[in-house]
Design a protein around this motif. Structure first.
Motif, PDB file in Angstrom:
ATOM      1  N   LEU A 205      48.208  39.359  50.862  1.00  0.00           N
ATOM      2  CA  LEU A 205      49.296  39.324  49.880  1.00  0.00           C
ATOM      3  C   LEU A 205      48.819  38.916  48.489  1.00  0.00           C
ATOM      4  CD1 LEU A 205      52.123  37.603  51.977  1.00  0.00           C
ATOM      5  CD2 LEU A 205      52.185  39.933  51.062  1.00  0.00           C
ATOM      6  N   LEU A 206      47.588  38.381  48.407  1.00  0.00           N
ATOM      7  CA  LEU A 206      47.103  37.850  47.131  1.00  0.00           C
ATOM      8  C   LEU A 206      46.841  38.941  46.099  1.00  0.00           C
ATOM      9  CD1 LEU A 206      44.516  35.130  48.238  1.00  0.00           C
ATOM     10  CD2 LEU A 206      46.826  34.741  47.351  1.00  0.00           C
ATOM     11  N   ALA A 207      47.214  38.648  44.868  1.00  0.00           N
ATOM     12  CA  ALA A 207      46.825  39.473  43.732  1.00  0.00           C
ATOM     13  C   ALA A 207      45.362  39.179  43.402  1.00  0.00           C
ATOM     14  CB  ALA A 207      47.711  39.129  42.528  1.00  0.00           C
ATOM     15  N   PRO A 208      44.687  40.055  42.627  1.00  0.00           N
ATOM     16  CA  PRO A 208      43.326  39.742  42.184  1.00  0.00           C
ATOM     17  C   PRO A 208      43.298  38.374  41.495  1.00  0.00           C
ATOM     18  CG  PRO A 208      43.875  42.011  41.630  1.00  0.00           C
ATOM     19  CD  PRO A 208      45.140  41.378  42.143  1.00  0.00           C
ATOM     20  N   GLY A 209      42.338  37.538  41.879  1.00  0.00           N
ATOM     21  CA  GLY A 209      42.248  36.196  41.306  1.00  0.00           C
ATOM     22  C   GLY A 209      43.184  35.188  41.950  1.00  0.00           C
ATOM     23  N   GLY A 210      43.938  35.613  42.981  1.00  0.00           N
ATOM     24  CA  GLY A 210      44.902  34.733  43.625  1.00  0.00           C
ATOM     25  C   GLY A 210      44.257  33.730  44.565  1.00  0.00           C
ATOM     26  N   THR A 211      45.045  32.747  44.986  1.00  0.00           N
ATOM     27  CA  THR A 211      44.554  31.658  45.827  1.00  0.00           C
ATOM     28  C   THR A 211      45.427  31.493  47.067  1.00  0.00           C
ATOM     29  OG1 THR A 211      43.752  30.455  43.876  1.00  0.00           O
ATOM     30  CG2 THR A 211      44.031  29.180  45.895  1.00  0.00           C
TER      31      THR A 211
ATOM     32  N   ALA B  59      55.475  43.047  54.482  1.00  0.00           N
ATOM     33  CA  ALA B  59      56.016  44.206  53.752  1.00  0.00           C
ATOM     34  C   ALA B  59      57.218  43.791  52.903  1.00  0.00           C
ATOM     35  CB  ALA B  59      56.417  45.300  54.736  1.00  0.00           C
ATOM     36  N   ARG B  60      58.057  42.939  53.443  1.00  0.00           N
ATOM     37  CA  ARG B  60      59.238  42.471  52.704  1.00  0.00           C
ATOM     38  C   ARG B  60      58.811  41.641  51.487  1.00  0.00           C
ATOM     39  NH1 ARG B  60      62.931  42.556  50.263  1.00  0.00           N
ATOM     40  NH2 ARG B  60      64.882  41.368  50.348  1.00  0.00           N
ATOM     41  N   ILE B  61      57.781  40.830  51.654  1.00  0.00           N
ATOM     42  CA  ILE B  61      57.287  40.018  50.525  1.00  0.00           C
ATOM     43  C   ILE B  61      56.712  40.928  49.441  1.00  0.00           C
ATOM     44  CG2 ILE B  61      55.566  38.306  49.812  1.00  0.00           C
ATOM     45  CD1 ILE B  61      55.938  36.988  52.585  1.00  0.00           C
ATOM     46  N   ARG B  62      55.987  41.986  49.880  1.00  0.00           N
ATOM     47  CA  ARG B  62      55.400  42.919  48.892  1.00  0.00           C
ATOM     48  C   ARG B  62      56.478  43.615  48.074  1.00  0.00           C
ATOM     49  NH1 ARG B  62      52.093  44.183  53.168  1.00  0.00           N
ATOM     50  NH2 ARG B  62      50.040  43.204  53.029  1.00  0.00           N
ATOM     51  N   GLU B  63      57.638  43.870  48.675  1.00  0.00           N
ATOM     52  CA  GLU B  63      58.746  44.471  47.920  1.00  0.00           C
ATOM     53  C   GLU B  63      59.178  43.551  46.788  1.00  0.00           C
ATOM     54  OE1 GLU B  63      61.931  45.327  50.595  1.00  0.00           O
ATOM     55  OE2 GLU B  63      60.680  46.601  51.888  1.00  0.00           O
ATOM     56  N   LEU B  64      59.170  42.249  47.059  1.00  0.00           N
ATOM     57  CA  LEU B  64      59.602  41.269  46.063  1.00  0.00           C
ATOM     58  C   LEU B  64      58.489  40.918  45.074  1.00  0.00           C
ATOM     59  CD1 LEU B  64      61.535  38.884  48.493  1.00  0.00           C
ATOM     60  CD2 LEU B  64      62.553  40.448  46.831  1.00  0.00           C
ATOM     61  N   ALA B  65      57.237  41.096  45.497  1.00  0.00           N
ATOM     62  CA  ALA B  65      56.084  40.778  44.641  1.00  0.00           C
ATOM     63  C   ALA B  65      55.088  41.945  44.701  1.00  0.00           C
ATOM     64  CB  ALA B  65      55.429  39.486  45.099  1.00  0.00           C
ATOM     65  N   PRO B  66      55.459  43.090  44.112  1.00  0.00           N
ATOM     66  CA  PRO B  66      54.632  44.298  44.252  1.00  0.00           C
ATOM     67  C   PRO B  66      53.221  44.171  43.681  1.00  0.00           C
ATOM     68  CG  PRO B  66      56.415  44.646  42.655  1.00  0.00           C
ATOM     69  CD  PRO B  66      56.688  43.352  43.333  1.00  0.00           C
ATOM     70  N   ARG B  67      53.029  43.282  42.713  1.00  0.00           N
ATOM     71  CA  ARG B  67      51.687  43.111  42.131  1.00  0.00           C
ATOM     72  C   ARG B  67      50.843  42.094  42.896  1.00  0.00           C
ATOM     73  NH1 ARG B  67      52.521  41.599  36.085  1.00  0.00           N
ATOM     74  NH2 ARG B  67      54.099  40.274  37.058  1.00  0.00           N
TER      75      ARG B  67
ATOM     76  N   VAL C  57      58.773  33.148  46.181  1.00  0.00           N
ATOM     77  CA  VAL C  57      59.264  33.857  47.362  1.00  0.00           C
ATOM     78  C   VAL C  57      59.076  32.901  48.537  1.00  0.00           C
ATOM     79  CG1 VAL C  57      58.993  35.862  48.879  1.00  0.00           C
ATOM     80  CG2 VAL C  57      58.584  36.091  46.408  1.00  0.00           C
ATOM     81  N   GLY C  58      60.143  32.633  49.290  1.00  0.00           N
ATOM     82  CA  GLY C  58      60.051  31.663  50.370  1.00  0.00           C
ATOM     83  C   GLY C  58      60.511  32.228  51.696  1.00  0.00           C
ATOM     84  N   THR C  59      59.721  32.021  52.754  1.00  0.00           N
ATOM     85  CA  THR C  59      60.143  32.461  54.082  1.00  0.00           C
ATOM     86  C   THR C  59      60.883  31.324  54.789  1.00  0.00           C
ATOM     87  OG1 THR C  59      58.137  31.794  55.296  1.00  0.00           O
ATOM     88  CG2 THR C  59      58.110  33.961  54.221  1.00  0.00           C
ATOM     89  N   ALA C  60      61.950  31.687  55.493  1.00  0.00           N
ATOM     90  CA  ALA C  60      62.760  30.717  56.237  1.00  0.00           C
ATOM     91  C   ALA C  60      63.723  31.499  57.115  1.00  0.00           C
ATOM     92  CB  ALA C  60      63.541  29.818  55.274  1.00  0.00           C
TER      93      ALA C  60
END
Length: 343
Positions: free
Chosen positions: A229-235, A201-209, A173-176
């Protein structure tokens, strides 16, 4: 340009781009362990934009020659260096000094550019490519099937990041800004307008987990959204503070504030990690190991260019003596890719 004359750009102090000076002199001879590189391409990065404002956190005192990296041909070798290197095209990360027709570099810091990769193409992936590669593979350790968020996906580092992440098999997912969305879609990236009211919010729609990794060059308040925005264990990898570019006051404060926030987040017991990426970390403590890692990673990036996994993006190519126009263009935010300077 006379090959026997040194031409370099001097940053005399905190000036507008037109305040940069062109200086000529004698081409230096390489000392022991050094090579003399005849520059074929150097670039304008965010670091130089900060340096001319006096806001790059560890820049040398004025006056100095900027230029974070360069690509060129070895013109001469110093004592203890294989004379066979002469005539070889190499790339080097130097932090300062690259905006010159001839540059002295330790031979250990010069990395050979593969045949078939031109100097301008190679230049776009020296500092940008090493930064992207190390953040993706050494920090976030992104694997196939994971989801990553890249802020500024059309920028110098961002454009390399998205290509490396796609090559690794990740969903990106890329912002621009909207004018870059079609190009991002063609690379398999899910674009988001960074000026959208609620980007998170828009990013969460694309990456709900949640995202397995978020790469943030903006810093400031938006970094909190990136962490969330990070999932568990995310960086989360923060690698800049573009939001503070025009701020006044201490140049160290934005970095210190950022480091404090990163330390606090890493103390939380939720398995998520945050890093502030500094390409020079570890250089003073273990120089040989630092060099070996840099050489290995730049070699990987240049090989990815040769294989076609990275398409270098030259936003514009201008002569070294047109550096003011090049800096203005790079700072305008209107171009995609890297602004390159040539002799």
């Amino acid at each position: 340009m006379n090959a026997e004359e040194l031409v370099e750009v001097v940053l005399p102090g905190t000036v507008e781009p037109e305040g940069l000076r062109i200086r000529t002199g004698v081409v230096p001879a390489p000392g022991p362990g050094q090579v003399l590189i005849r520059m074929e391409a150097t670039g304008v990065s965010f670091a130089e934009q900060q340096m001319r404002r006096g806001r790059y956190y560890d820049q040398p005192p004025f006056p100095f020659v900027p230029g974070y990296d360069l690509v060129g041909t070895v013109a001469a070798t110093g004592e203890g260096v294989d004379p066979g290197l002469a005539g070889t095209r190499v790339a080097a990360l130097v932090k300062v000094g690259g905006w010159a027709s001839h540059v002295l570099v330790d031979a250990a810091d010069a990395v050979e550019v593969p045949d078939g990769v031109g100097p301008e193409e190679a230049e776009t992936v020296v500092v940008n490519g090493i930064t992207a590669w190390q953040m993706l593979h050494r920090r976030a350790r992104v694997r196939a099937g994971q989801t990553v968020v890249v802020h500024g996906a059309n920028g110098g580092v961002g454009s390399v990041l998205v290509q490396l992440a796609r090559a690794a098999g990740a969903t990106v997912v890329g912002t621009a800004s909207p004018r870059h969305h079609e190009a991002l879609r063609s690379q398999g990236v899910l674009p988001v307008d960074y000026r959208d009211g609620d980007v998170a919010a828009r990013i969460r729609e694309l990456a709900p987990r949640g995202a397995d990794a978020v790469f943030d060059h903006v810093g400031g308040r938006g970094l909190v959204d990136s962490w969330r925005l990070l999932a568990p264990g995310g960086t989360l990898v923060s690698y800049g503070s573009a939001s503070t570019r025009d701020d006044e006051g201490s140049k160290q404060w934005p970095v210190l504030k950022l480091l404090g926030r990163v330390w606090l987040w890493n103390a939380l017991p939720n398995g998520r990690h945050a890093y502030f990426f500094n390409i020079w970390a570890g250089r003073s403590l273990a120089r040989n190991r630092f060099r070996a890692r840099l050489r290995a990673d730049l070699t990987q990036v240049l090989s990815a260019v040769k294989r076609g996994e990275i398409t270098p993006r030259v936003a514009a190519s201008l002569p070294l003596t047109d550096v003011a126009a090049a800096l203005r263009l790079a700072e305008s935010g209107t171009v995609a890719g890297k602004v390159v300077l040539t002799p």
